[in-house]
Design an enzyme around this catalytic site. Structure first.
Site, PDB file in Angstrom:
ATOM      1  N   CYS A 130      39.947  43.535  31.516  1.00  0.00           N
ATOM      2  CA  CYS A 130      40.902  44.136  30.701  1.00  0.00           C
ATOM      3  C   CYS A 130      40.318  45.068  29.671  1.00  0.00           C
ATOM      4  CB  CYS A 130      41.798  42.913  29.904  1.00  0.00           C
ATOM      5  SG  CYS A 130      42.933  43.591  28.713  1.00  0.00           S
TER       6      CYS A 130
ATOM      7  N   GLU B 269      44.953  38.550  37.965  1.00  0.00           N
ATOM      8  CA  GLU B 269      44.448  37.516  37.169  1.00  0.00           C
ATOM      9  C   GLU B 269      43.412  37.878  36.077  1.00  0.00           C
ATOM     10  OE1 GLU B 269      40.705  34.671  36.824  1.00  0.00           O
ATOM     11  OE2 GLU B 269      40.732  36.934  37.844  1.00  0.00           O
TER      12      GLU B 269
ATOM     13  N   ARG C  60      39.914  25.651  33.763  1.00  0.00           N
ATOM     14  CA  ARG C  60      39.624  27.100  33.977  1.00  0.00           C
ATOM     15  C   ARG C  60      41.036  28.109  33.846  1.00  0.00           C
ATOM     16  NH1 ARG C  60      35.363  29.776  35.691  1.00  0.00           N
ATOM     17  NH2 ARG C  60      35.784  31.799  36.518  1.00  0.00           N
TER      18      ARG C  60
ATOM     19  N   ARG D  74      43.439  30.471  33.527  1.00  0.00           N
ATOM     20  CA  ARG D  74      43.405  31.969  33.516  1.00  0.00           C
ATOM     21  C   ARG D  74      45.181  32.470  33.668  1.00  0.00           C
ATOM     22  NH1 ARG D  74      39.000  31.365  32.593  1.00  0.00           N
ATOM     23  NH2 ARG D  74      37.289  32.340  33.621  1.00  0.00           N
TER      24      ARG D  74
END
Length: 471
Positions: free
Chosen positions: A101, A139, A190, A192
């Site tokens: 990103c 993702e 985790r 995401r």
């Protein structure tokens, strides 16, 4: 063993052994794998019956591992493969990308295709604009959906909408520890963000409500992660795995704090350790006033440490002297214990992390997210770090997955950067269920529906285990 019903739907890709009751056939769908890493998306999508038509990864080490396991060399630069002048990405039905990103320019606040120009998301958008895949699955780290990246989030969502995709404005956040093992889950927190979209030029069921996403951050099938996970589900029995050993200094730190835990366990008559960080350095200043301007959080921790030290001064002084806590053998970051292991009676019974802020200890149930830097988890009962193979299992990769002769540090980095296979499997299934009304209107969509909802089991594990490459 894989159900016979999967037979015609699973592609027997070049170099893979045929699966039981499986015949080579036209793939259920074609997919592209952008920012591919070592192939977490590839694992899930190929297990669903898809064929990889294109993959791209700029890191040479990760690309070598990808090619070694999936038979496709992805080494390349997406900015050279998908731009105004070049479109090297072929036709496909599913686009997957674990993209970095980048901040978008806010000049003009256009929140559209042009505003993404100069970023890697713009290259993804160019592929989508040109190829119009039926399904897009992106993702990213959870922070993408946080307040600091609100602008980037809105630009991505509005760009997909402008390209005629049905997409939720509400983030879908998921972690593999929320899935039970029979659904492909793993004991790893985790979280995401997943952005899933379906090409919807006719506006079928458009206008997803703003609110909770059906497949966002909640445990599946009544699974209780805190109670039902245990690391023994994925650990090797060996205590001696090359490259995973603890140094003599690390053993000293653990032995010392283990002694502290046992002393306090007995002194407090089995009551758990305090939840605030134990700062040994603060004990030396317990008579001094807290300096003005000290942040409130630190003031609170200092006061609690002073009270703790006053209550146990005799044993704490003897403990610090015994282990040399205030000598050069203990750096400042190793004079601090962050106890998050609840009623565990020994430090050696926990999972530990050597962090810049101190030694953090947790129950040996599920692990924090693998990271692409140091701080690899130390498994107390094994007296070593997690092995590269164990980190691959945490990401849902089968035991045949091969890293070649690369150094362990490179594998840890790749696992820390990777996407969890079970999470992708679950998210894609939930998305296809959500947009079934759109997908069933086209042959390509119906093929995806059949592959994901009808032909596939609830977990990719059995399929992937049987996909072991031929010699």
């Amino acid at each position: 063993m894989i159900d016979d019903t999967l037979g015609s739907m699973l592609l027997c890709q070049r170099g893979w052994a045929k699966l039981p009751a499986m015949v080579a056939s036209v793939p259920a769908f074609r997919f592209v794998d952008l920012f591919a890493g070592i192939g977490g998306f590839h694992a899930a999508l190929s297990a669903y019956g898809g064929e990889c038509k294109y993959a791209v990864e700029i890191d040479p080490a990760a690309a070598r591992v990808y090619e070694r396991n999936w038979g496709y060399d992805p080494l390349g630069d997406i900015t050279k493969h998908a731009n105004d002048d070049t479109m090297a990405v072929p036709e496909h039905e599913i686009l997957a990308a674990g993209f970095p990103c980048q901040p978008f320019s806010k000049s003009g606040a256009q929140r559209g295709m042009e505003e993404t120009r100069g970023t890697l998301f713009w290259n993804i958008a160019r592929i989508i604009e040109e190829r119009r895949p039926k399904v897009v699955i992106l993702e990213n780290v959870r922070n993408l959906a946080g307040p600091r990246h609100l602008h980037e989030w809105q630009v991505i969502i509005e760009t997909l909408k402008d390209l005629d995709y049905r997409v939720s404005e509400t983030p879908a956040i998921f972690s593999p520890h929320l899935l039970p093992p029979e659904r492909g889950g793993r004991p790893q927190v985790r979280e995401r963000v997943f952005i899933t979209a379906t090409h919807n030029p006719n506006g079928i069921g458009d206008g997803l409500p703003v609110g909770p996403v059906a497949f966002s951050n909640k445990a599946i099938d009544g699974w209780e992660p805190k109670e039902e996970w245990h690391l023994e589900d994925l650990l090797d029995d060996s205590h001696n795995i090359p490259g995973c050993e603890l140094t003599s200094a690390e053993r000293l730190w653990i032995d010392a704090w283990n002694d502290f835990v046992e002393i306090m366990w007995e002194r407090r008559e089995g009551r758990r350790l305090p939840g605030f960080p134990i700062w040994a350095n603060s004990w030396r200043d317990y008579r001094d006033p807290i300096p003005p301007g000290t942040p409130a959080w630190k003031t609170s921790h200092l006061r609690k440490n002073y009270e703790f030290y006053r209550a146990h001064k005799d044993v704490l002084d003897a403990w610090a002297e015994k282990w040399g806590v205030f000598t050069d053998a203990f750096p400042p970051s190793r004079r601090k214990l962050e106890w998050q292991a609840q009623d565990t009676p020994r430090l050696w019974d926990t999972v530990m992390h050597f962090r810049p802020s101190g030694i953090r200890a947790k129950r040996p149930t599920y692990l924090p997210a693998l990271v692409a830097i140091t701080q690899t988890s130390i498994v107390g009962p094994r007296e070593r770090r997690l092995s590269p193979r164990e980190t691959a299992r945490l990401q849902g990769l089968p035991d045949w997955f091969d890293f070649g002769d690369q150094r362990p540090g490179a594998t840890y980095k790749q696992m820390g950067n990777g996407v969890n296979v079970g999470a992708v499997w679950h998210i894609l299934r939930a998305h296809v269920e959500r947009d079934e009304e759109i997908l069933k209107t086209t042959p390509e969509g119906r093929s995806i529906l059949h592959a994901v909802l009808d032909a596939a089991p609830l977990s990719p594990d059995g399929i992937l285990a049987a996909m072991k490459p031929t010699a």
